[in-house]
Design a protein around this motif. Structure first.
Motif, PDB file in Angstrom:
ATOM      1  N   TYR A   1       0.784  -1.057  -0.075  1.00  0.00           N
ATOM      2  CA  TYR A   1       0.067  -0.104  -0.090  1.00  0.00           C
ATOM      3  C   TYR A   1       0.902   1.248  -0.034  1.00  0.00           C
ATOM      4  O   TYR A   1       1.670   1.559   0.887  1.00  0.00           O
ATOM      5  N   ARG A   2       0.633   2.170  -1.133  1.00  0.00           N
ATOM      6  CA  ARG A   2       1.407   3.340  -1.161  1.00  0.00           C
ATOM      7  C   ARG A   2       0.969   4.368  -0.248  1.00  0.00           C
ATOM      8  O   ARG A   2       0.023   4.517   0.463  1.00  0.00           O
ATOM      9  N   GLU A   3       1.725   5.437  -0.130  1.00  0.00           N
ATOM     10  CA  GLU A   3       1.354   6.611   0.903  1.00  0.00           C
ATOM     11  C   GLU A   3       0.166   7.234   0.203  1.00  0.00           C
ATOM     12  O   GLU A   3      -0.142   7.793  -0.771  1.00  0.00           O
TER      13      GLU A   3
ATOM     14  N   ALA B   1      -1.365   1.078   4.922  1.00  0.00           N
ATOM     15  CA  ALA B   1       0.064   1.867   4.453  1.00  0.00           C
ATOM     16  C   ALA B   1       0.743   2.193   5.462  1.00  0.00           C
ATOM     17  O   ALA B   1       0.256   3.023   6.548  1.00  0.00           O
TER      18      ALA B   1
END
Length: 423
Positions: free
Chosen positions: A57-59, A299
């Protein structure tokens, strides 16, 4: 080595994730007859769960484009005010008149640096925006910061807070949520001891471990049962190539996430099982709420080794702040010197991360602060996240915070003027 194994596992799963996403789209396509059958809906749901459970999960983004001011929708844009190697001070600038900006209180929200991205406070920002000029600390993921930028420890954290507070020249209120209650409390104490005229009007400390000896939770008990060297040996690892922070020693976010998940493992299993059934039944609203929550929750970011270990030692093992033993740049941190900055503490009745009394302990340490400049609120039924997010925060906690800031802006302004005359 641990981080390298994690990255290898992520790379190995990439083809399977891609195949799962293709399969999910196939079984959700209304032109596919199977999509209208129990088998097709079940297959699509299972493939989505697999893909979401194994992805990185990205920012998250803030996604705050508008707010409502005096019943009118106005645009909001993010503007970076100060940029440091490990943090940015971001202003959520509302499209309102200059006179309205001057009238509304300025609020600096210090986001936690504890594994999740600052966007975890998206709801907090949204709820405060209609009648406040909101600023927030946007901490950077340590794996994205090159080693050439230097290190970052707890003392650097306090220095950042002092610099950000001084930017406002005294016309600001500061809200610390969870982990930053300690460095914010320390920063204000140091500014008061130095007779700094740029101290904030007030500070609101929310669900933070000022004194982790009070009502210790499972998190606190785990920390005191280990030594700093144990944490150094078992949870510190090195950022691998090709990330910008390669070779930096960090406490990786994926380990923190493991701890978060382990604290309420049964609840997370139930949530994913419910999500599976929502997908099969076609309950799109419930499924989307699940996605929104876990897109944020899963994230995570890395923390520098020195910052993480100093926090563990100072806050959770040695309890240096409440014992009067915390030192910053060879200067003792003495909350008893706080006399101009109003103090409000907020706790949740059912907080399983920061026990009742841990944040309230700040009042015991502020020995020079008049009773008229203090407030405490314990929110019935609220867990840790409920203290700063959600319906209880919006309906019950936020109004009390806003009233506290409004009353203490005037009071502390008078104190500051008197202090300046006598200095």
């Amino acid at each position: 080595m641990l981080y390298h194994l994690y990255e290898l596992n992520q790379a190995a799963l990439s083809p399977a994730r891609a195949a799962a996403e293709v399969g999910r789209l196939l079984f959700r396509n209304p032109l596919n007859p199977a999509s209208h059958t129990p088998f097709g809906r079940g297959a699509a749901a299972a493939l989505e769960l697999f893909e979401r459970s194994t992805r990185r999960y990205r920012e998250p983004i803030w996604d705050i484009a508008t707010t409502t001011v005096d019943g009118r929708e106005v645009a909001v844009r993010e503007r970076t005010i100060i940029s440091k190697p490990f943090c940015k001070l971001v202003h959520f600038e509302r499209d309102v008149s200059a006179s309205r900006r001057r009238k509304d209180n300025k609020l600096l929200i210090v986001a936690p640096l504890a594994g999740h991205f600052p966007t975890l406070l998206r709801g907090t920002v949204r709820d405060m925006l209609p009648d406040h000029e909101v600023y927030i600390t946007e901490w950077r993921d340590a794996r994205q910061v090159p080693r050439s930028s230097g290190g970052f420890d707890l003392e650097d954290y306090v220095d950042y807070i002092v610099e950000f507070l001084r930017y406002f020249r005294g016309d600001v209120h500061v809200m610390a949520v969870c982990q930053p209650t300690v460095p914010v409390f320390a920063a204000v104490s140091l500014m008061e001891a130095a007779n700094d005229p740029k101290v904030p009007h007030s500070m609101i400390l929310m669900a933070g471990p000022i004194d982790a000896r009070e009502s210790p939770t499972a998190v606190n008990k785990f920390a005191v049962s280990r030594t700093v060297e144990w944490f150094r040996r078992n949870v510190i690892t090195q950022v691998p190539w090709p990330l910008p922070g390669m070779m930096r020693n960090v406490y990786p976010g994926f380990l923190q996430l493991t701890g978060f998940m382990g604290m309420n493992f049964g609840r997370h299993i139930s949530a994913h099982r419910d999500h599976f059934h929502h997908l099969i039944r076609g309950d799109g609203d419930s499924a989307e709420k699940h996605r929104e929550f876990y897109d944020e929750f899963l994230a995570v970011m890395d923390l520098t080794e020195e910052y993480y270990l100093q926090t563990i030692e100072n806050v959770f093992i040695e309890h240096k702040l409440p014992k009067g033993e915390m030192i910053h740049r060879n200067v003792k941190v003495d909350p008893g010197r706080i006399r101009r900055v109003a103090l409000m503490t907020v706790e949740g009745e059912k907080d399983d991360v920061t026990g009742l009394g841990q944040t309230f302990a700040a009042h015991k340490l502020c020995k020079s602060l008049p009773e008229s400049m203090r407030a405490h609120h314990e929110q019935p039924g609220a867990g840790h996240y409920g203290v700063f997010n959600g319906s209880r925060f919006r309906a019950e906690i936020a109004p009390k915070i806003k009233a506290f800031m409004a009353s203490n802006r005037r009071r502390t302004s008078r104190l500051a003027r008197a202090f300046s005359r006598n200095a």
